[in-house]
Design a protein around this motif. Sequence first.
Motif, PDB file in Angstrom:
ATOM      1  N   GLY A   1     -10.249   3.900  -4.634  1.00  0.00           N
ATOM      2  CA  GLY A   1      -9.397   2.721  -4.527  1.00  0.00           C
ATOM      3  C   GLY A   1      -7.969   3.067  -4.909  1.00  0.00           C
ATOM      4  N   ASP A   2      -7.191   2.046  -5.112  1.00  0.00           N
ATOM      5  CA  ASP A   2      -5.790   2.211  -5.462  1.00  0.00           C
ATOM      6  C   ASP A   2      -5.681   2.444  -6.972  1.00  0.00           C
ATOM      7  OD1 ASP A   2      -3.032   1.580  -6.155  1.00  0.00           O
ATOM      8  OD2 ASP A   2      -2.870   0.739  -4.141  1.00  0.00           O
ATOM      9  N   ALA A   3      -4.960   3.491  -7.358  1.00  0.00           N
ATOM     10  CA  ALA A   3      -4.836   3.857  -8.775  1.00  0.00           C
ATOM     11  C   ALA A   3      -4.306   2.699  -9.616  1.00  0.00           C
ATOM     12  CB  ALA A   3      -3.903   5.053  -8.910  1.00  0.00           C
ATOM     13  N   ARG A   4      -3.478   1.855  -9.017  1.00  0.00           N
ATOM     14  CA  ARG A   4      -2.854   0.788  -9.803  1.00  0.00           C
ATOM     15  C   ARG A   4      -3.888  -0.183 -10.359  1.00  0.00           C
ATOM     16  NH1 ARG A   4       1.824   0.237  -5.295  1.00  0.00           N
ATOM     17  NH2 ARG A   4       0.015   0.775  -4.022  1.00  0.00           N
TER      18      ARG A   4
ATOM     19  N   VAL B   1      -0.207  14.049 -10.309  1.00  0.00           N
ATOM     20  CA  VAL B   1       0.052  13.356  -9.037  1.00  0.00           C
ATOM     21  C   VAL B   1       0.626  14.440  -8.107  1.00  0.00           C
ATOM     22  CG1 VAL B   1       1.093  11.363  -7.892  1.00  0.00           C
ATOM     23  CG2 VAL B   1       0.729  11.293 -10.365  1.00  0.00           C
ATOM     24  N   LEU B   2      -0.238  15.013  -7.277  1.00  0.00           N
ATOM     25  CA  LEU B   2       0.156  16.191  -6.504  1.00  0.00           C
ATOM     26  C   LEU B   2       0.402  15.829  -5.038  1.00  0.00           C
ATOM     27  CD1 LEU B   2      -2.440  18.650  -8.090  1.00  0.00           C
ATOM     28  CD2 LEU B   2      -0.099  18.120  -8.845  1.00  0.00           C
ATOM     29  N   PHE B   3       1.587  16.048  -4.608  1.00  0.00           N
ATOM     30  CA  PHE B   3       2.008  15.802  -3.223  1.00  0.00           C
ATOM     31  C   PHE B   3       1.687  14.373  -2.768  1.00  0.00           C
ATOM     32  CE2 PHE B   3       1.710  20.211  -4.081  1.00  0.00           C
ATOM     33  CZ  PHE B   3       2.890  20.701  -3.560  1.00  0.00           C
TER      34      PHE B   3
ATOM     35  N   ILE C   1      -8.801   9.557  -8.616  1.00  0.00           N
ATOM     36  CA  ILE C   1      -8.648   8.282  -7.894  1.00  0.00           C
ATOM     37  C   ILE C   1      -8.037   8.551  -6.523  1.00  0.00           C
ATOM     38  CG2 ILE C   1      -7.701   5.949  -7.967  1.00  0.00           C
ATOM     39  CD1 ILE C   1      -7.210   6.205 -10.909  1.00  0.00           C
ATOM     40  N   ASP C   2      -8.646   7.976  -5.506  1.00  0.00           N
ATOM     41  CA  ASP C   2      -8.074   8.044  -4.152  1.00  0.00           C
ATOM     42  C   ASP C   2      -8.819   7.041  -3.273  1.00  0.00           C
ATOM     43  OD1 ASP C   2      -7.124   8.925  -1.510  1.00  0.00           O
ATOM     44  OD2 ASP C   2      -6.439  10.705  -2.574  1.00  0.00           O
ATOM     45  N   PRO C   3      -8.091   6.294  -2.442  1.00  0.00           N
ATOM     46  CA  PRO C   3      -8.789   5.368  -1.539  1.00  0.00           C
ATOM     47  C   PRO C   3      -9.305   6.042  -0.259  1.00  0.00           C
ATOM     48  CG  PRO C   3      -6.402   5.029  -1.438  1.00  0.00           C
ATOM     49  CD  PRO C   3      -6.639   6.163  -2.384  1.00  0.00           C
TER      50      PRO C   3
ATOM     51  N   GLU D   1      -3.969  25.562  -5.804  1.00  0.00           N
ATOM     52  CA  GLU D   1      -3.332  25.085  -4.569  1.00  0.00           C
ATOM     53  C   GLU D   1      -4.113  23.929  -3.941  1.00  0.00           C
ATOM     54  OE1 GLU D   1      -2.444  28.006  -1.322  1.00  0.00           O
ATOM     55  OE2 GLU D   1      -0.922  28.556  -2.808  1.00  0.00           O
ATOM     56  N   THR D   2      -3.380  22.916  -3.517  1.00  0.00           N
ATOM     57  CA  THR D   2      -4.020  21.807  -2.813  1.00  0.00           C
ATOM     58  C   THR D   2      -3.784  21.996  -1.305  1.00  0.00           C
ATOM     59  OG1 THR D   2      -2.079  20.394  -2.736  1.00  0.00           O
ATOM     60  CG2 THR D   2      -3.426  20.267  -4.719  1.00  0.00           C
ATOM     61  N   LYS D   3      -4.458  21.175  -0.515  1.00  0.00           N
ATOM     62  CA  LYS D   3      -4.308  21.271   0.945  1.00  0.00           C
ATOM     63  C   LYS D   3      -2.844  21.050   1.350  1.00  0.00           C
ATOM     64  CE  LYS D   3      -5.707  18.737   4.993  1.00  0.00           C
ATOM     65  NZ  LYS D   3      -6.355  17.516   5.434  1.00  0.00           N
TER      66      LYS D   3
ATOM     67  N   PRO E   1       0.830  -1.213   0.000  1.00  0.00           N
ATOM     68  CA  PRO E   1       0.000   0.000   0.000  1.00  0.00           C
ATOM     69  C   PRO E   1       0.866   1.266   0.000  1.00  0.00           C
ATOM     70  CG  PRO E   1      -0.713  -1.515   1.715  1.00  0.00           C
ATOM     71  CD  PRO E   1       0.571  -2.057   1.168  1.00  0.00           C
ATOM     72  N   SER E   2       0.469   2.221  -0.848  1.00  0.00           N
ATOM     73  CA  SER E   2       1.221   3.479  -0.935  1.00  0.00           C
ATOM     74  C   SER E   2       0.515   4.581  -0.160  1.00  0.00           C
ATOM     75  CB  SER E   2       1.336   3.884  -2.411  1.00  0.00           C
ATOM     76  OG  SER E   2       0.043   3.930  -2.977  1.00  0.00           O
ATOM     77  N   TYR E   3      -0.589   4.236   0.491  1.00  0.00           N
ATOM     78  CA  TYR E   3      -1.335   5.229   1.262  1.00  0.00           C
ATOM     79  C   TYR E   3      -1.313   4.837   2.729  1.00  0.00           C
ATOM     80  CZ  TYR E   3      -4.606   1.527   0.122  1.00  0.00           C
ATOM     81  OH  TYR E   3      -5.174   0.297  -0.077  1.00  0.00           O
TER      82      TYR E   3
ATOM     83  N   ILE F   1      -4.374  11.401  -9.638  1.00  0.00           N
ATOM     84  CA  ILE F   1      -4.149  10.280  -8.721  1.00  0.00           C
ATOM     85  C   ILE F   1      -3.856  10.854  -7.341  1.00  0.00           C
ATOM     86  CG2 ILE F   1      -2.619   8.341  -8.184  1.00  0.00           C
ATOM     87  CD1 ILE F   1      -2.169   8.008 -11.196  1.00  0.00           C
ATOM     88  N   GLY F   2      -4.627  10.437  -6.350  1.00  0.00           N
ATOM     89  CA  GLY F   2      -4.426  10.933  -4.980  1.00  0.00           C
ATOM     90  C   GLY F   2      -4.950  12.350  -4.832  1.00  0.00           C
ATOM     91  N   PHE F   3      -6.261  12.542  -5.135  1.00  0.00           N
ATOM     92  CA  PHE F   3      -6.817  13.907  -5.124  1.00  0.00           C
ATOM     93  C   PHE F   3      -7.034  14.446  -3.715  1.00  0.00           C
ATOM     94  CE2 PHE F   3     -10.498  11.019  -5.791  1.00  0.00           C
ATOM     95  CZ  PHE F   3     -11.224  11.281  -4.643  1.00  0.00           C
TER      96      PHE F   3
HETATM   97  C1  LIG Z   1      -0.314  13.535   0.914  1.00  0.00           C
HETATM   98  S1  LIG Z   1      -1.903  13.292   0.249  1.00  0.00           S
HETATM   99  C2  LIG Z   1      -2.039  14.613  -0.949  1.00  0.00           C
HETATM  100  C3  LIG Z   1      -3.462  14.911  -1.308  1.00  0.00           C
HETATM  101  C4  LIG Z   1      -3.669  16.028  -2.332  1.00  0.00           C
HETATM  102  N1  LIG Z   1      -3.124  15.666  -3.631  1.00  0.00           N
HETATM  103  C5  LIG Z   1      -3.035  17.313  -1.855  1.00  0.00           C
HETATM  104  O1  LIG Z   1      -2.035  17.756  -2.462  1.00  0.00           O
HETATM  105  O2  LIG Z   1      -3.570  17.894  -0.895  1.00  0.00           O
HETATM  106  C6  LIG Z   1      -1.656  11.880  -0.797  1.00  0.00           C
HETATM  107  C7  LIG Z   1      -2.947  11.266  -1.280  1.00  0.00           C
HETATM  108  O3  LIG Z   1      -2.634  10.208  -2.183  1.00  0.00           O
HETATM  109  C8  LIG Z   1      -3.525   9.147  -1.934  1.00  0.00           C
HETATM  110  N2  LIG Z   1      -2.927   7.896  -2.430  1.00  0.00           N
HETATM  111  C9  LIG Z   1      -1.881   7.229  -1.926  1.00  0.00           C
HETATM  112  N3  LIG Z   1      -1.648   6.112  -2.619  1.00  0.00           N
HETATM  113  C10 LIG Z   1      -2.571   6.086  -3.623  1.00  0.00           C
HETATM  114  C11 LIG Z   1      -2.852   5.171  -4.672  1.00  0.00           C
HETATM  115  N4  LIG Z   1      -2.145   4.048  -4.820  1.00  0.00           N
HETATM  116  N5  LIG Z   1      -3.869   5.457  -5.512  1.00  0.00           N
HETATM  117  C12 LIG Z   1      -4.591   6.592  -5.368  1.00  0.00           C
HETATM  118  N6  LIG Z   1      -4.379   7.486  -4.383  1.00  0.00           N
HETATM  119  C13 LIG Z   1      -3.374   7.235  -3.517  1.00  0.00           C
HETATM  120  C14 LIG Z   1      -3.737   9.173  -0.418  1.00  0.00           C
HETATM  121  O4  LIG Z   1      -4.914   8.500  -0.015  1.00  0.00           O
HETATM  122  C15 LIG Z   1      -3.802  10.667  -0.169  1.00  0.00           C
HETATM  123  O5  LIG Z   1      -5.113  11.168  -0.258  1.00  0.00           O
END
Ligand SMILES: C[S@@+](CC[C@H](N)C(=O)[O-])C[C@H]1O[C@@H](n2cnc3c(N)ncnc32)[C@H](O)[C@@H]1O
Length: 226
Positions: free
Chosen positions: A109-112, A128-130, A82-84, A204-206, A8-10, A59-61
Amino acid sequence: MKEGRIIPSYGRKRSHGLSETQKNNISDLYQLYGINLPTDTINPTELFHVKFDKIVLEIGFGNGEHLINRAISRSDLGFIGIDPFENGLANILGEIKNHNLKNIKIFNGDARFLLEKFKEHSLHRTYVLFPDPWRKRKHHKRRLLSTEFIFGLVKKTIFGGNIIIATDHEDYMINILENLKKIPNIGYCGDINLLSQKPCCLSETKYEQKALFQKKKCYYLRIYAL
Ligand SMILES: C[S@@+](CC[C@H](N)C(=O)[O-])C[C@H]1O[C@@H](n2cnc3c(N)ncnc32)[C@H](O)[C@@H]1O
């Protein structure tokens, strides 16, 4: 690809209990705006009722602020997020409904898992932001942006399309640049000192706000599929 076979990457799928409104958003709105994992390969344009020539992925919104802003300002493009993370899911579903957006679909779910179902050369752009930086060395294997993952993403991108990555973690960006050296048919700036200019399309993202508040330097990388 099966769950359990990938690391898992999250971190967490939920940061705190969901409120009643959040639970209702998920149960009522995911059936309208959500994506169920397809069994076979699909062209992501098929996920929309309206025909979009270009599909943009995030990915990872997280809480979804960037994706919502992009979808509002570009109603001519189809957006997939995509985001779990369930709290973020509840939030973005509510925003899609409030803004009556017809050009956005969400996979919780997981982007993969979803990416492997997409037809090759079908994505115009991916953000793919942060991504979670997994700071400790023993956790580096959990970083999403491995050579294999980026290579897979490039293959799903149209020729001339691009992938935009942002991070406030220098070590992660250096690691990504190392990974890129092993990937053919891409164009990018490999000098980390030149990666502090933010692309104009990014709002800007969080996590970006958090980084800027802490006076951390942010890096922005654009990779072209050639
Ligand atoms: C540090 S947060 C950043 C969120 C947002 N992009 C921002 O900049 O505020 C990383 C995000 O990536 C998501 N994430 C991690 N692995 C992921 C994966 N395999 N597929 C989709 N999302 C993933 C996490 O759940 C988390 O919401």
